[in-house]
Motif scaffolding. Structure first.
Motif, mmCIF file in Angstrom:
data_model
loop_
_atom_site.group_PDB
_atom_site.id
_atom_site.type_symbol
_atom_site.label_atom_id
_atom_site.label_comp_id
_atom_site.label_asym_id
_atom_site.label_seq_id
_atom_site.Cartn_x
_atom_site.Cartn_y
_atom_site.Cartn_z
ATOM 1 N N ARG A 28 0.871 -1.172 0.000
ATOM 2 C CA ARG A 28 0.000 0.000 0.000
ATOM 3 C C ARG A 28 0.900 1.211 0.000
ATOM 4 N N LEU A 29 0.543 2.204 -0.769
ATOM 5 C CA LEU A 29 1.288 3.455 -0.770
ATOM 6 C C LEU A 29 0.354 4.586 -0.387
ATOM 7 N N GLU A 30 0.903 5.581 0.266
ATOM 8 C CA GLU A 30 0.119 6.762 0.606
ATOM 9 C C GLU A 30 -0.386 7.365 -0.693
ATOM 10 N N THR A 31 -1.670 7.725 -0.732
ATOM 11 C CA THR A 31 -2.260 8.204 -1.972
ATOM 12 C C THR A 31 -2.408 9.727 -2.000
ATOM 13 N N THR A 32 -1.392 10.413 -1.502
ATOM 14 C CA THR A 32 -1.363 11.871 -1.613
ATOM 15 C C THR A 32 -0.024 12.262 -2.228
ATOM 16 N N ASP A 40 5.665 6.080 4.012
ATOM 17 C CA ASP A 40 5.113 6.275 2.671
ATOM 18 C C ASP A 40 4.238 5.117 2.235
ATOM 19 N N GLY A 41 4.249 4.045 2.993
ATOM 20 C CA GLY A 41 3.452 2.893 2.616
ATOM 21 C C GLY A 41 3.733 1.711 3.514
ATOM 22 N N ALA A 42 3.280 0.545 3.072
ATOM 23 C CA ALA A 42 3.454 -0.676 3.850
ATOM 24 C C ALA A 42 3.608 -1.862 2.916
ATOM 25 N N TRP A 43 4.298 -2.870 3.399
ATOM 26 C CA TRP A 43 4.546 -4.100 2.629
ATOM 27 C C TRP A 43 4.303 -5.277 3.543
ATOM 28 N N TRP A 44 3.600 -6.290 3.035
ATOM 29 C CA TRP A 44 3.322 -7.492 3.803
ATOM 30 C C TRP A 44 3.897 -8.698 3.070
ATOM 31 N N PRO A 45 5.152 -9.027 3.330
ATOM 32 C CA PRO A 45 5.748 -10.211 2.695
ATOM 33 C C PRO A 45 5.171 -11.484 3.307
ATOM 34 N N ARG A 46 5.261 -12.586 2.609
ATOM 35 C CA ARG A 46 4.717 -13.864 3.073
ATOM 36 C C ARG A 46 5.731 -14.699 3.840
ATOM 37 N N SER A 47 7.020 -14.318 3.776
ATOM 38 C CA SER A 47 8.071 -15.055 4.482
ATOM 39 C C SER A 47 9.220 -14.102 4.761
ATOM 40 N N ARG A 48 10.266 -14.601 5.401
ATOM 41 C CA ARG A 48 11.469 -13.813 5.650
ATOM 42 C C ARG A 48 12.576 -14.185 4.665
ATOM 43 N N ASP A 49 12.210 -14.842 3.573
ATOM 44 C CA ASP A 49 13.141 -15.202 2.510
ATOM 45 C C ASP A 49 13.180 -14.045 1.512
ATOM 46 N N VAL A 50 14.187 -13.198 1.632
ATOM 47 C CA VAL A 50 14.252 -11.975 0.839
ATOM 48 C C VAL A 50 14.336 -12.260 -0.664
ATOM 49 N N THR A 51 14.995 -13.345 -1.055
ATOM 50 C CA THR A 51 15.102 -13.638 -2.487
ATOM 51 C C THR A 51 13.763 -14.071 -3.072
ATOM 52 N N ALA A 52 12.878 -14.579 -2.239
ATOM 53 C CA ALA A 52 11.542 -14.951 -2.711
ATOM 54 C C ALA A 52 10.577 -13.763 -2.672
ATOM 55 N N GLU A 53 10.752 -12.871 -1.712
ATOM 56 C CA GLU A 53 9.785 -11.795 -1.482
ATOM 57 C C GLU A 53 10.114 -10.473 -2.173
ATOM 58 N N ASP A 102 11.495 -2.147 11.769
ATOM 59 C CA ASP A 102 10.265 -2.606 11.119
ATOM 60 C C ASP A 102 9.941 -1.848 9.834
ATOM 61 N N THR A 103 10.977 -1.397 9.133
ATOM 62 C CA THR A 103 10.761 -0.702 7.865
ATOM 63 C C THR A 103 11.678 -1.266 6.790
ATOM 64 N N VAL A 104 11.322 -0.949 5.561
ATOM 65 C CA VAL A 104 12.193 -1.169 4.423
ATOM 66 C C VAL A 104 12.326 0.198 3.752
ATOM 67 N N LEU A 116 8.778 2.205 3.996
ATOM 68 C CA LEU A 116 7.596 1.348 4.073
ATOM 69 C C LEU A 116 7.610 0.534 5.359
ATOM 70 N N LEU A 117 6.478 0.466 6.015
ATOM 71 C CA LEU A 117 6.295 -0.431 7.149
ATOM 72 C C LEU A 117 6.375 -1.855 6.629
ATOM 73 N N VAL A 118 7.053 -2.747 7.355
ATOM 74 C CA VAL A 118 7.061 -4.162 7.001
ATOM 75 C C VAL A 118 6.163 -4.887 7.995
ATOM 76 N N VAL A 119 5.040 -5.378 7.499
ATOM 77 C CA VAL A 119 4.115 -6.150 8.317
ATOM 78 C C VAL A 119 4.671 -7.572 8.388
ATOM 79 N N PRO A 120 4.821 -8.134 9.582
ATOM 80 C CA PRO A 120 5.396 -9.475 9.698
ATOM 81 C C PRO A 120 4.578 -10.520 8.938
ATOM 82 N N PRO A 121 5.253 -11.496 8.346
ATOM 83 C CA PRO A 121 4.556 -12.517 7.562
ATOM 84 C C PRO A 121 3.473 -13.264 8.334
ATOM 85 N N HIS A 122 3.641 -13.433 9.652
ATOM 86 C CA HIS A 122 2.670 -14.185 10.449
ATOM 87 C C HIS A 122 1.399 -13.411 10.762
#
Length: 160
Positions: A28-32, A40-53, A102-104, A116-122
């Motif tokens: 999600r990115l801020e829409t202004t 500026d936004g948020a990211w919700w990866p599915r795992s902690r495997d950076v090469t996959a996410e 907790d950011t990227v 970007l906020l990083v929402v934990p995969p769990h």
């Protein structure tokens, strides 16, 4: 004659925020245009495997922001961070540090930085949606770690 069509930054359509589906790059990115919030936004990866996410994140951001040149990640939060990776034919440098914030950090070009906020995969879909909503609120000064606490996502997976 307006040059607005030549701008690289485009806002994401509102409908992009409606559904959170497992297995997709969730961003999600801020829409202004003002970028007034602390994130500026948020990211919700599915795992902690950076090469996959990370490739899906970079591809999604490149579509709306233009070429991504660097990504800064917390070394302690990810498995085996490379120093660079090639995504869609472009080399992206990976910077790592043990910041635990907790950011990227995403760099477009040489200096245009997005946090970007990083929402934990769990995180549950409901908690992830709440965290992402707060992260993109234009007037929010809440720091990433506090957003995760407030929405109940936390940094580590709950004990089973």
């Amino acid at each position: 004659m307006s040059d607005s069509g030549s701008r690289v930054t485009r806002l994401l359509p509102d409908a992009v925020h409606d559904i959170v589906r497992p297995g997709t790059a969730v961003v999600r990115l801020e829409t202004t245009h003002e970028r007034q919030g602390s994130l500026d936004g948020a990211w919700w990866p599915r795992s902690r495997d950076v090469t996959a996410e990370l490739p899906a994140l970079i591809t999604a951001l490149t579509e709306y922001l233009g070429p991504i040149t660097r990504v800064g990640l917390d070394a302690d939060a990810w498995e085996q961070l490379p120093t660079r990776m090639t995504v869609d034919g472009r080399v992206v440098r990976i910077d790592s540090s043990a910041v635990g914030d907790d950011t990227v950090l995403v760099t477009r070009g040489e200096q245009d930085l997005f946090s970007l906020l990083v929402v934990p995969p769990h995180a549950t879909p409901e908690a992830a949606r709440a965290a992402m909503t707060e992260a993109v609120r234009a007037d929010s000064a809440t720091r990433a770690g506090q957003i995760l606490i407030d929405t109940g996502t936390g940094r580590t997976a709950p004990a089973t």
